[in-house]
Design a protein around this motif. Structure first.
Motif: not given
Ligand SMILES: Nc1ncnc2c1ncn2[C@@H]1O[C@H](COP(=O)(O)OP(=O)(O)OP(=O)(O)O)[C@@H](O)[C@H]1O
Length: 242
Positions: A81-87, A160-164, A188-193
């Motif tokens: 999943x991805x957390x985008x730059x814009x809310x 895996x979470x993508x954080x922008x 908690x076991x998450x991988x992140x970029x």
């Protein structure tokens, strides 16, 4: 085998090569920083991984399966999943409703099913906004609006979470708090970029940094190695620096 493997990724927009034969990977449990000056292609890499953009060339594998041509919902179902730059919260719904939308089987047509109130509380608690569940997004300070975006992402239960640019617009205290929360996800076991323009919030957080410049791989190393890398410093000279 790495959890995420991006191999020879190229993305062209007409004549513009936004990402050029770029490869990187993220191992399970790792926090990888992806940095680069403005317009270097960071968001485009995320958009390609999430199936938002068609990939021009190259391949993307997640958990051993090829996701290069997957649609976004397929990528999310596989655990990314991805957390985008814009809310972009839905302003007419409280925080809880905004989180719940991301757990509905088909959010366009159904308001039934999805997470229970207890599950929504748990998602919110993972990012410390469980006491804001009944508030409307417009009532929240900026940092909590950003946390809501992360809670929405957590509600899809990613591996895996993508954080922008998660730290954009935050003050130092908020950056430190968010970095601690991200570190907790890892435990908690998450991988992140994590994408950022600069090293600001990343230095103490990430295990490894990959640098993009004009769509090309420029360097890779520990935060300390990258901070001292001459090529990276040159690439940033025209911009805001590291
Ligand atoms: N949908 C699009 N259509 C055309 N060009 C695009 C599109 N998205 C990105 N680009 C171009 O691709 C290049 C890379 O942009 P991208 O947004 O990926 O960079 P970035 O490193 O995320 O930048 P920033 O740090 O400013 O967010 C830029 O030249 C940009 O103008």
């Amino acid at each position: 085998m790495s959890l995420l493997e991006v191999d020879g990724l190229t993305k062209k927009f007409g004549g513009l090569v936004a990402v050029d034969d770029f490869s990187f990977e993220a191992d399970e449990g790792e926090i990888v920083g992806l940095i680069g000056p403005n317009g270097s292609g960071k968001s485009t890499v995320f958009n390609c991984i999430m199936g938002r953009y068609d990939v021009t060339e190259g391949s993307i594998r997640f958990n051993g399966s090829d996701i290069t041509d997957d649609a976004t919902h397929e990528v999310v179902n596989k655990g990314l999943s991805r957390v985008s730059q814009e809310s972009n919260p839905i302003h007419e719904m409280p925080v809880a409703g905004n989180i719940k939308l991301f757990t509905l089987p088909n959010k366009l047509t159904s308001f039934y099913g999805g997470a229970t109130d207890e599950e929504i509380y748990e998602y919110a608690a993972r990012i410390d906004i469980e006491d804001k569940l009944q508030e409307m997004p417009d009532e929240l300070p900026h940092a909590d609006v950003r946390r809501l975006e992360i809670a929405k992402s957590l509600a899809t239960e990613p591996e895996l979470m993508l954080l922008d640019e998660p730290f954009a617009g935050m003050n130092q205290a908020e950056i430190t708090e968010l970095a601690d929360q991200i570190e907790r996800f890892r435990q908690e076991g998450m991988t992140m970029v994590v994408v950022d323009h600069n090293m600001g919030g990343l230095m103490d957080l990430v295990d490894r940094i990959v640098v993009l410049n004009n769509g090309d791989f420029l360097a890779e190393g520990t935060p300390e190695e990258i901070a001292e890398n001459e090529h990276v410093q040159e690439a940033y000279l025209a911009g805001e620096g590291l």
